[in-house]
Design an enzyme around this catalytic site. Structure first.
Site, PDB file in Angstrom:
ATOM      1  N   HIS A   1       0.811  -1.218   0.000  1.00  0.00           N
ATOM      2  CA  HIS A   1       0.000   0.000   0.000  1.00  0.00           C
ATOM      3  C   HIS A   1       0.845   1.270   0.000  1.00  0.00           C
ATOM      4  O   HIS A   1       0.305   2.364  -0.190  1.00  0.00           O
ATOM      5  CB  HIS A   1      -0.951   0.006   1.206  1.00  0.00           C
ATOM      6  CG  HIS A   1      -2.118  -0.925   1.039  1.00  0.00           C
ATOM      7  ND1 HIS A   1      -1.977  -2.248   0.717  1.00  0.00           N
ATOM      8  CD2 HIS A   1      -3.469  -0.718   1.154  1.00  0.00           C
ATOM      9  CE1 HIS A   1      -3.168  -2.825   0.632  1.00  0.00           C
ATOM     10  NE2 HIS A   1      -4.095  -1.912   0.893  1.00  0.00           N
TER      11      HIS A   1
ATOM     12  N   ASN B   1      -5.823   1.874   8.075  1.00  0.00           N
ATOM     13  CA  ASN B   1      -7.221   2.291   7.961  1.00  0.00           C
ATOM     14  C   ASN B   1      -7.448   3.491   8.869  1.00  0.00           C
ATOM     15  O   ASN B   1      -7.237   3.403  10.078  1.00  0.00           O
ATOM     16  CB  ASN B   1      -8.156   1.161   8.375  1.00  0.00           C
ATOM     17  CG  ASN B   1      -8.738   0.412   7.193  1.00  0.00           C
ATOM     18  OD1 ASN B   1      -9.703  -0.315   7.341  1.00  0.00           O
ATOM     19  ND2 ASN B   1      -8.163   0.572   6.025  1.00  0.00           N
TER      20      ASN B   1
ATOM     21  N   ARG C   1     -18.175  48.071   3.344  1.00  0.00           N
ATOM     22  CA  ARG C   1     -19.409  48.083   4.127  1.00  0.00           C
ATOM     23  C   ARG C   1     -19.805  46.681   4.612  1.00  0.00           C
ATOM     24  O   ARG C   1     -20.360  46.513   5.700  1.00  0.00           O
ATOM     25  CB  ARG C   1     -20.542  48.669   3.275  1.00  0.00           C
ATOM     26  CG  ARG C   1     -21.742  49.057   4.097  1.00  0.00           C
ATOM     27  CD  ARG C   1     -22.983  49.405   3.299  1.00  0.00           C
ATOM     28  NE  ARG C   1     -22.767  49.866   1.943  1.00  0.00           N
ATOM     29  CZ  ARG C   1     -23.722  49.856   1.021  1.00  0.00           C
ATOM     30  NH1 ARG C   1     -24.927  49.406   1.318  1.00  0.00           N
ATOM     31  NH2 ARG C   1     -23.467  50.287  -0.194  1.00  0.00           N
TER      32      ARG C   1
ATOM     33  N   PHE D   1     -14.038   4.347   8.133  1.00  0.00           N
ATOM     34  CA  PHE D   1     -12.839   4.894   7.491  1.00  0.00           C
ATOM     35  C   PHE D   1     -13.157   5.839   6.339  1.00  0.00           C
ATOM     36  O   PHE D   1     -12.269   6.514   5.811  1.00  0.00           O
ATOM     37  CB  PHE D   1     -11.971   3.754   6.950  1.00  0.00           C
ATOM     38  CG  PHE D   1     -12.760   2.760   6.122  1.00  0.00           C
ATOM     39  CD1 PHE D   1     -13.358   3.115   4.928  1.00  0.00           C
ATOM     40  CD2 PHE D   1     -12.920   1.460   6.558  1.00  0.00           C
ATOM     41  CE1 PHE D   1     -14.091   2.221   4.177  1.00  0.00           C
ATOM     42  CE2 PHE D   1     -13.648   0.546   5.814  1.00  0.00           C
ATOM     43  CZ  PHE D   1     -14.227   0.922   4.615  1.00  0.00           C
TER      44      PHE D   1
ATOM     45  N   GLU E   1     -14.460  -0.737  -3.644  1.00  0.00           N
ATOM     46  CA  GLU E   1     -14.520   0.616  -3.100  1.00  0.00           C
ATOM     47  C   GLU E   1     -15.054   1.530  -4.203  1.00  0.00           C
ATOM     48  O   GLU E   1     -14.309   2.246  -4.873  1.00  0.00           O
ATOM     49  CB  GLU E   1     -13.137   1.036  -2.614  1.00  0.00           C
ATOM     50  CG  GLU E   1     -12.646   0.113  -1.499  1.00  0.00           C
ATOM     51  CD  GLU E   1     -11.159   0.248  -1.194  1.00  0.00           C
ATOM     52  OE1 GLU E   1     -10.506   1.132  -1.783  1.00  0.00           O
ATOM     53  OE2 GLU E   1     -10.651  -0.538  -0.373  1.00  0.00           O
TER      54      GLU E   1
END
Length: 508
Positions: free
Chosen positions: A84, A196, A283, A328, A413
């Site tokens: 990863h 995670n 303003r 997660f 996912e």
């Protein structure tokens, strides 16, 4: 604060930022240590009983149906970190990585991750002893949290990856050795528990929020200076106006403007003039700056909730139940990162309009581009160009990241948050806002020099005097880049804000 003890439930933005910036040691409360240990006993029991648990005895993502043998379950955890760690790009600043480590430890302190106490303690040892993993910024889609950057960070725990120690980039194992920290050998489920989570996007978001809250005060100060030199009125900050439209940020901004301009002889000198109303950029300061304040306070609520949340998968509960869910997912953070980006960009938008009014003689009544001898001298002409360029750039950065989603992991996912991209955009915009504010302050100080016989407001004067200690009046053209960067540093170091608050009291 000599020690920050994490319990997983009560960490505030101010505590976290102070711990990181002041190098305050961080530990776990006694109760948190007990929860972490109890959570681990549940995982150990499940492994002994050969239960099928996602990421502990199975593969990850689209490979979640693949059962891993007991013999390979530990190797699986090292593999997940290595596989990863696929991020790219320049590394995050050390402050962001250290904040991420702090938020990781606080999340684990809740006791739902299944990590061993030994592993959490090693993470804290790295934080306390200055071992900072090198973490590339790009690669997270904010799906299962921040998988790629968290993997790069966590590799150092096992003596892999890269880390900075005492200013030197080293292999993870060497950084740990020099710091006297033993690397961890991961047990079942620990690799997944480490990667995670939403701590990277939350850490960067929290640090940017802290900057944004201070920038909101700085832009109030700059606006007050612009108001005075453009001969605006402070009537528009009257309490009665804002209490019948009671947005808290609007009320607070109006209060700041009253404090900063209090005692202004410049404003008093033209209270009976025939100008009825100021332009909106003067303003409507309370309404515009105030809306940004309200947005930032909403961002704070979301981030402080996220900082004290369990965002792992699976989650290990007290009774031994192990549940797989979606905590997660970065969507709560992703949305407020986009909202914060837009809100900060608006501070620069309105600031640039005030800069334009100061440099434009048709609007200001001041010398063209705030300098005598126009034609030979260009003055602050191109400073306004720079502000305009930054504002235009912000418009591109403010396009929301969270409306995009690219499916990953073989469509397992299939909706992702892009929260870390949103956080990176917000940080970039905050940097642009700082430089636009610096230009407005420079222009305001240059214009203020023309009012030598009239005293400005107490806060305006304090800001002017602090700025003039570092940057002189520009009589003829000179390079403006160093002046802009000098004022930007004064903003970063809180020197202008501190000078103003010394005379006005705390700004809101």
């Amino acid at each position: 604060m000599k020690l920050l003890e994490l319990d997983g439930n009560n960490l505030t933005l101010e505590q976290a930022v102070r711990a990181i910036r002041d190098n305050i040691p961080v530990g776990l409360t006694r109760e948190a240590r007990k929860r972490v240990q109890h959570s681990r006993t549940q995982i150990d029991a499940a492994v002994r009983d050969r239960k099928m648990i996602y990421g502990v005895t199975t593969g990850f993502g689209a490979l979640s149906n693949v059962v891993v043998s007991q013999e390979d379950a530990r190797r699986l955890q090292t593999n997940v970190l290595m596989s990863h760690a696929a991020g790219v790009g320049i590394p995050f600043e050390e402050e962001v990585v250290r904040m991420t480590m702090l938020l990781m430890a606080n999340s684990k302190a809740k006791g739902y991750s299944g990590l061993r106490l030994e592993t959490v303690n090693t993470l804290l040892a790295m934080l306390n002893q200055g071992v900072v993993p090198v973490v590339p910024q790009q690669g997270s889609v904010g799906a299962s949290g921040d998988l790629a950057p968290m993997a790069h960070l966590s590799l150092v725990l096992i003596g892999r990856g890269k880390a900075t120690y005492q200013g030197e980039v080293l292999d993870g194992a060497e950084a740990l050795r020099r710091a006297g920290i033993e690397p961890v050998t991961l047990a079942e489920g620990e690799g997944l528990a480490l990667i995670n989570g939403t701590q990277v996007m939350t850490a960067l978001g929290a640090l940017t929020l802290c900057r944004g809250l201070k920038l909101a005060k700085i832009v109030d100060i700059a606006a007050a200076m612009s108001l005075e030199v453009l001969l605006g009125t402070n009537t528009q900050f009257h309490k009665r106006i804002h209490h019948i439209r009671p947005h808290p940020g609007q009320i607070d901004t109006a209060s700041n403007m009253r404090k900063i301009t209090d005692g202004s002889e410049i404003i008093s000198s033209h209270k009976d003039c025939d100008q009825i109303q100021d332009a909106y950029s003067l303003r409507c300061v309370p309404q515009v700056h105030g809306a940004t304040r309200d947005t930032l306070n909403h961002v704070r609520r979301v981030l402080e909730t996220e900082m004290n949340s369990a965002t792992e998968n699976p989650l290990v509960f007290e009774n031994g139940q192990v549940l797989s869910g979606g905590n997660f997912h970065g969507q709560p953070v992703a949305l407020v990162m986009d909202f914060m980006t837009i809100a900060l960009a608006e501070l620069a938008n309105i600031s640039e309009r005030r800069i334009e009014r100061m440099v434009n003689p048709n609007l200001s009544g001041l010398p063209s581009f705030l300098i005598e001898g126009g034609g030979l001298n260009s003055g602050f002409m191109i400073a306004q160009y720079t502000a305009a360029a930054l504002v235009s750039e912000n418009k591109a950065w403010a396009h929301p990241a969270s409306v995009d989603s690219i499916p990953t992991s073989a469509n397992k996912e299939d909706h992702v948050s892009m929260g870390t991209i949103g956080a990176r955009k917000a940080a970039h915009v905050a940097g642009n806002v700082k430089h636009v504010a610096a230009i407005e302050l420079l222009c305001g100080a240059q214009a203020m020099d023309l009012f030598t016989n009239l005293k400005p407001g107490q806060g305006t004067l304090a800001a002017y005097e602090r700025l003039r200690q570092q940057v002189t009046h520009m009589d003829t053209d000179r390079e403006l880049h160093p002046d802009i960067e000098t004022v930007a540093r004064l903003i970063d170091n809180d020197e202008i804000l501190d000078a103003v608050e010394k005379v006005t009291g705390p700004l809101l």
